[in-house]
Write an enzyme that holds these catalytic residues in place. Structure first.
Site, short mmCIF file in Angstrom:
data_model
loop_
_atom_site.label_atom_id
_atom_site.label_comp_id
_atom_site.label_asym_id
_atom_site.label_seq_id
_atom_site.Cartn_x
_atom_site.Cartn_y
_atom_site.Cartn_z
N THR A 172 -21.85 13.62 1.24
CA THR A 172 -21.85 14.23 -0.10
C THR A 172 -23.27 14.24 -0.68
O THR A 172 -23.46 14.54 -1.85
CB THR A 172 -20.93 13.45 -1.05
OG1 THR A 172 -21.36 12.07 -1.06
CG2 THR A 172 -19.49 13.50 -0.60
N SER B 171 -28.41 4.84 -6.15
CA SER B 171 -27.42 5.91 -6.04
C SER B 171 -28.16 7.15 -5.56
O SER B 171 -29.38 7.15 -5.42
CB SER B 171 -26.76 6.17 -7.38
OG SER B 171 -27.64 6.93 -8.18
N LYS B 172 -27.38 8.20 -5.36
CA LYS B 172 -27.99 9.45 -4.87
C LYS B 172 -28.98 10.00 -5.89
O LYS B 172 -29.81 10.83 -5.56
CB LYS B 172 -26.89 10.45 -4.55
CG LYS B 172 -26.23 10.05 -3.24
CD LYS B 172 -24.99 10.80 -2.86
CE LYS B 172 -24.46 10.15 -1.58
NZ LYS B 172 -23.04 10.20 -1.41
N ARG B 173 -28.90 9.53 -7.13
CA ARG B 173 -29.82 10.01 -8.16
C ARG B 173 -31.23 9.43 -8.00
O ARG B 173 -32.19 9.96 -8.51
CB ARG B 173 -29.28 9.68 -9.55
CG ARG B 173 -28.08 10.54 -9.93
CD ARG B 173 -27.67 10.25 -11.36
NE ARG B 173 -27.34 8.85 -11.55
CZ ARG B 173 -26.15 8.32 -11.29
NH1 ARG B 173 -25.19 9.10 -10.84
NH2 ARG B 173 -25.91 7.04 -11.49
#
Ligand code: GLU
Length: 275
Positions: free
Chosen positions: A11, A246-248
């Site tokens: 994702t 996180s992906k952020r």
């Protein structure tokens, strides 16, 4: 023989936290001449993308990790999950739930669990006619595990965590979890438990954020007659502000680090594994 695995969801791009998790699994297996498997958890058609899977394979290889046997993609094994749901249905342990997230959050009776509101059981004992009518109408529904009923069959359960020792399983803290989603044929809990069994994983290495999930997985193992691996829930890497990555956190992405000129050995060290 020890068998571990890394099971990312495609994702987004991998960051240092994923690298840490993968390295924990890889080192645990390689230290004992065991097997390290790679599984792509791509059950969610709305969020998973093939380009992220390609990037995951490339980034892991760049990092110096190799894996044994073919990659298992969950989207290619839907029949396995459907078979498990059939068995649970035959045992009367799952029920359709028509509630939306909003309905659940709005329910005044919803107690709070470690991962947010616990499902208050609105659809648990609805009359068959009501269920049938809603299904006929095409209303979307998930399938939930009736944890109390499953517990009545399983009795007391425990699992072993390498840091915590023997842990009594308390799946009720997460309530009647979803096993098949409205928008996906199965859920994380069902797929991961079944796959770890089918792939003969002996040591599940993953972040401590999934510790509560393990309680549910232990219950599923008991009622489906699956192998019970040992667990090693590792601590999570954090960013400069002390928050979990996180992906952020773009700068912590493996691609960003590589593009910034970091070597694989440097990135392994940043992920907690200096060579
Ligand atoms: N697919 C899960 C994730 O990316 C990991 C599942 C697991 O290791 O059990 O968070």
């Amino acid at each position: 023989m020890i068998v571990t695995r890394f099971a990312p969801s495609p994702t987004g791009y991998l960051h240092l936290g994923h690298a840490h998790s993968a390295l924990v699994g890889w080192h645990s297996a390689r230290a004992e001449s065991g097997r390290f498997l790679l599984r792509i958890e791509d059950i969610d058609p709305t969020r998973c993308r093939p380009e992220f899977e390609a990037a995951i394979l490339e980034d892991l290889a760049w990092l110096g990790l190799d894996w044994d046997g073919p990659v298992r993609r969950q989207s290619e094994h839907l029949a396995d999950y459907a078979g498990a749901l059939d068995r649970l249905r035959a045992m009367g342990l799952i029920y359709p739930c028509f509630c939306s997230r909003k309905d659940i959050a709005a329910a005044v009776t919803a107690p709070h669990g470690p991962e947010g509101p616990v499902y208050p059981g609105t659809c648990r004992n609805q009359p068959p006619d009501w269920v049938h009518a809603r299904q006929e109408r095409g209303d979307p529904y998930a399938l939930r595990l009736d944890v109390a009923k499953a517990r009545a069959i399983s009795g007391a359960l425990a699992f072993t965590d390498e840091r915590e020792g023997v842990v009594e399983a308390r799946p009720e803290t997460l309530g009647d979890v979803v096993l098949a989603r409205r928008d996906a044929p199965a859920s994380y809990h069902l797929c991961v438990t079944l796959d770890d069994h089918l792939q003969e994983v002996t040591l599940v290495t993953r972040g401590v954020d999934l510790f509560h999930a393990t309680h549910v997985h232990r219950l599923l193992q008991a009622i489906l007659g699956l192998n019970v691996p040992t667990y090693a829930h590792h601590l999570l890497l954090t960013n400069a502000a002390g928050e979990r990555l996180s992906k952020r956190d773009g700068a912590m992405g493996l691609r960003a680090l590589r593009q910034a000129g970091r070597s694989a050995a440097e990135v392994r060290a940043l992920a907690g594994f200096p060579t």
